[in-house]
Design an enzyme around this catalytic site. Structure first.
Site, PDB file in Angstrom:
ATOM      1  N   LEU A 149      27.519  48.531  43.168  1.00  0.00           N
ATOM      2  CA  LEU A 149      26.580  47.365  42.928  1.00  0.00           C
ATOM      3  C   LEU A 149      27.617  46.195  43.176  1.00  0.00           C
ATOM      4  O   LEU A 149      26.802  45.082  43.671  1.00  0.00           O
ATOM      5  CB  LEU A 149      25.749  47.035  41.568  1.00  0.00           C
ATOM      6  CG  LEU A 149      24.733  48.175  41.354  1.00  0.00           C
ATOM      7  CD1 LEU A 149      24.160  47.952  39.785  1.00  0.00           C
ATOM      8  CD2 LEU A 149      23.621  48.247  42.182  1.00  0.00           C
ATOM      9  N   PHE A 161      38.534  43.236  37.488  1.00  0.00           N
ATOM     10  CA  PHE A 161      38.883  44.113  36.628  1.00  0.00           C
ATOM     11  C   PHE A 161      38.053  45.541  36.604  1.00  0.00           C
ATOM     12  O   PHE A 161      38.287  46.482  35.837  1.00  0.00           O
ATOM     13  CB  PHE A 161      39.194  43.765  35.325  1.00  0.00           C
ATOM     14  CG  PHE A 161      39.918  42.644  35.223  1.00  0.00           C
ATOM     15  CD1 PHE A 161      41.346  42.649  35.052  1.00  0.00           C
ATOM     16  CD2 PHE A 161      39.449  41.355  35.003  1.00  0.00           C
ATOM     17  CE1 PHE A 161      42.153  41.383  35.202  1.00  0.00           C
ATOM     18  CE2 PHE A 161      40.181  40.221  34.746  1.00  0.00           C
ATOM     19  CZ  PHE A 161      41.503  40.443  34.852  1.00  0.00           C
ATOM     20  N   GLY A 162      37.522  45.929  37.932  1.00  0.00           N
ATOM     21  CA  GLY A 162      36.777  47.058  37.953  1.00  0.00           C
ATOM     22  C   GLY A 162      35.523  46.877  38.879  1.00  0.00           C
ATOM     23  O   GLY A 162      35.321  45.945  39.596  1.00  0.00           O
ATOM     24  N   ASP A 176      33.041  31.899  31.220  1.00  0.00           N
ATOM     25  CA  ASP A 176      32.865  32.121  32.898  1.00  0.00           C
ATOM     26  C   ASP A 176      31.469  32.351  32.902  1.00  0.00           C
ATOM     27  O   ASP A 176      30.848  33.129  33.645  1.00  0.00           O
ATOM     28  CB  ASP A 176      33.545  33.676  32.483  1.00  0.00           C
ATOM     29  CG  ASP A 176      33.978  33.919  34.174  1.00  0.00           C
ATOM     30  OD1 ASP A 176      33.980  32.768  34.786  1.00  0.00           O
ATOM     31  OD2 ASP A 176      34.194  35.175  34.630  1.00  0.00           O
TER      32      ASP A 176
END
Length: 651
Positions: free
Chosen positions: A341, A346-347, A459
């Site tokens: 998606l 970090f991933g 964030d």
């Protein structure tokens, strides 16, 4: 031996292909990026000046030139640098000490000027006197008053200097009271606001009554060449002083241009000729790798123990459930690309179907081996597992097996907000945008005031706002979030977040607060109404050609704020009065002065027409920030985690 040669060759090549980002925690013979001139020497730290001698000068500079602004667009780069230092003023008993040190930016390939000791700080001399022979901007920690050019109302000072020994802006500073203590400095240049700021603190001797920050408005693209040398200079005069640089970190948003210093060439020749030296270096590197590996294994064991403890706490709780990696891999078709998606720093996030729950889910898979990813996993699970609100993404479960870290969320069929505002997904109708804005505000109110502890998200941005099947806003990604007590003020967290959404005082001080979250909310609100990004990203570089907040404030001053409405809304129609209200609230929340910003509750009252729309200044204010380390409690430490605004889904 062949592997050692390959490794050694890689170590030699690596500095010339990396971006402008480095972090040096120890200065030894293995650190080849730093060039030394004059008296400067490395022995774990950098001895810029020797306390046993008078009239000395030393330089330590980064061995590659650094791009400061784009020659094609004349747009300057954002940059930040952190360093720690120690000043030895032991000779104050003999009457005085001096003269201090400076961090400077100057043209590439310059050399330490002759006869530049004493008050010249290694940057000037008797021939060029108060004006430099070359373009020069520097931040000085000046420990000795030279009446010819230094301010007479203070004994010593921190100053920002533009091509002159006379500081353009300064504040008092007492080096004696901080003798031998470790000072930590952050210098940040905000290219959009042309603001060069410096803040500092001490490990043991910080004084709440002493100023600890300074800023100066300067367009570096008008003062310095596009490529510069960065580094440190220090001197002693008729009196002595020890100046030590302990660590140095630098990061810039433009790419590095490679140059090879002559002394690096000489080192390369020596290494190539001397086989015995090569063998010794190979042995040293091998020994260092073994040492670091053992240290890493020890640290990993400690982290594993910590994670095990967290796993046990989560398993005992009644919140999110634990899943096996096998079940999650099966749900996401072994994390196939067609299930992806979005992807962040970090991933990646994958779409999956859990048979055991008979539902679609979003699986966040942290990158293997990422220390920051582990920290984000721990932070996010600990915080979000306790939160329950209709406008927060619901955490369903988690998985930690070996080095795999995964989190399972409710699936958001309409994706992220940024994909609709800036991407190819269908545009959002006006009533949907209003609902999303209020939903995001409601989530923030819950985090800031309604939960048992205050949660500062750090964030908030369009890509972290998800949309369910009914286009309800769901705030996600709590990997950078921090818990705080409701009664405490801003907390020192270290700089983290996304450029374009970070409040100016947060950039300057590194202290996150509810107010810095409100600033981010204001920027997102402006994006929702205008359909424009907070900053533009072109060719991999951040170039704030049109800063959204500044542009909107300019239109507000002209009484033309409504002209910035998203063109897509003109087709389906919108409420002009309501749109103007949202824009003004967005500007109010993004006010540069943290003390003038509303709380999220006040913003909601205006959005719900329960309070009048505020009257703002016609011109965007410029705020300065005082950094005092006495009234805050540190909740986190470590380096900066900063991303750049883009059209990607998630972080």
């Amino acid at each position: 031996m062949a592997n050692s040669i390959l490794l050694f060759s890689f170590v030699l090549v690596l500095p010339f292909v990396c971006s402008v980002q480095f972090n040096i925690s120890r200065f030894g013979s293995d650190v080849s990026e730093i060039a030394y001139q004059g008296d400067a020497r490395a022995n774990g730290a950098v001895e810029l000046t020797n306390i046993d001698y008078t009239c000395r000068a030393g330089w330590a500079t980064y061995g590659k030139q650094v791009p400061l602004w784009n020659p094609g667009t004349s747009k300057p780069s954002d940059f930040s640098t952190r360093f720690s230092f120690r000043i030895d003023t032991r000779n104050v008993g003999y009457g005085n000490y001096g003269h201090g040190f400076a961090f400077f930016l100057a043209p590439a390939r310059i050399q330490l000027p002759p006869n530049s000791a004493g008050g010249f700080l290694g940057l000037f001399n008797g021939t060029n006197n108060q004006s430099s022979a070359f373009p020069l901007v520097y931040v000085e920690f000046d420990t000795f008053t030279n009446p010819e050019w230094d301010p007479l109302d203070v004994k010593s000072h921190v100053g920002i200097n533009n091509n002159s020994l006379v500081s353009s802006n300064y504040t008092s500073w007492n080096a004696t009271s901080h003798n031998q203590d470790i000072g930590r400095v952050l210098i940040f240049y905000d290219s959009a606001r042309r603001n060069l700021s410096v803040s500092w603190t001490y490990d043991l001797t910080s004084d709440p009554l002493e100023n600890s920050s300074l800023s100066y408005i300067i367009d570096l693209s008008k003062v310095l060449p596009s490529e510069v040398t960065i580094g440190f200079s220090a001197t002693s005069g008729g009196v002595t002083e020890g100046n030590r640089l302990l660590s140095w970190e630098f990061s810039s948003s433009l790419e590095l241009i490679d140059i090879k210093k002559s002394q690096n060439d000489k080192k390369g020749m020596i290494i190539g000729i001397s086989v015995s030296g090569f063998v010794l270096l190979t042995f040293f590197i091998t020994s260092l790798i073994v040492f670091l590996k053992r240290k890493q294994q020890k640290k990993k064991a400690e982290e594993t123990e910590n994670l095990t403890s967290i796993n046990e706490d989560l398993e005992r709780g009644a919140g999110p459930r634990k899943f096996t990696y096998k079940d999650l891999a099966s749900a996401a078709n072994n994390f196939a690309d067609d299930r992806k998606l979005g992807e962040g720093g970090f991933g990646a996030v994958y779409r999956g179907y859990l048979n055991s729950l008979d539902m679609m889910v979003a699986i966040k898979k942290f990158a293997g081996g990422s220390k920051q990813g582990k920290r984000e996993f721990v932070t996010e699970v600990k915080i979000i597992s306790s939160l329950r609100h209709r406008n927060l993404v619901q955490l369903i479960g988690w998985c930690h097996e070996k080095d795999e870290f995964l989190m399972i969320y409710e699936f958001m069929p309409n994706g992220s907000l940024d994909a609709h505002l800036f991407g190819k997904k269908p545009h959002l109708a006006w009533h949907v945008r209003c609902k999303i804005t209020l939903g995001l505000a409601s989530a923030l109110l819950y985090l800031h005031e309604e939960w048992e502890q205050c949660v500062v998200h750090r964030d908030i941005k369009a890509s972290n706002v998800m949309l369910d099947s009914n286009f309800n806003a769901k705030l996600g990604d709590f990997g950078l979030a921090r818990l705080m007590d409701h009664e405490l003020g801003p907390q020192t967290t270290g700089l983290a977040g996304t450029f374009g959404y970070m409040a100016p005082e947060y950039i300057s001080t590194g202290r996150a607060s509810k107010e810095s979250d409100v600033y981010s909310f204001g920027v997102v609100t402006l994006e929702i109404v205008t359909g424009r990004k907070s900053v533009d990203r072109r060719q991999g570089r951040v170039e704030p050609v049109t800063n959204l907040v500044e542009k909107m404030w300019d239109l507000y001053g002209k009484g033309e704020v409504i002209t910035a409405i998203d063109e897509k809304l003109r087709i389906g129609g919108f409420d002009e009065k309501q749109a103007e209200c949202l824009m003004i609230v967005g500007l109010w929340c993004a006010h540069p002065d943290v003390n003038t910003r509303p709380s999220i509750k006040q913003a909601i009252q205006v959005l719900n027409l329960e309070a009048p729309v505020p009257h703002l200044p016609t011109k965007m204010p410029v705020a300065t920030y005082h950094v005092s380390s006495s009234n805050t409690t540190s909740v986190s430490s470590g380096g900066a985690t900063v991303t750049f605004s883009s059209a990607q889904h998630g972080r």
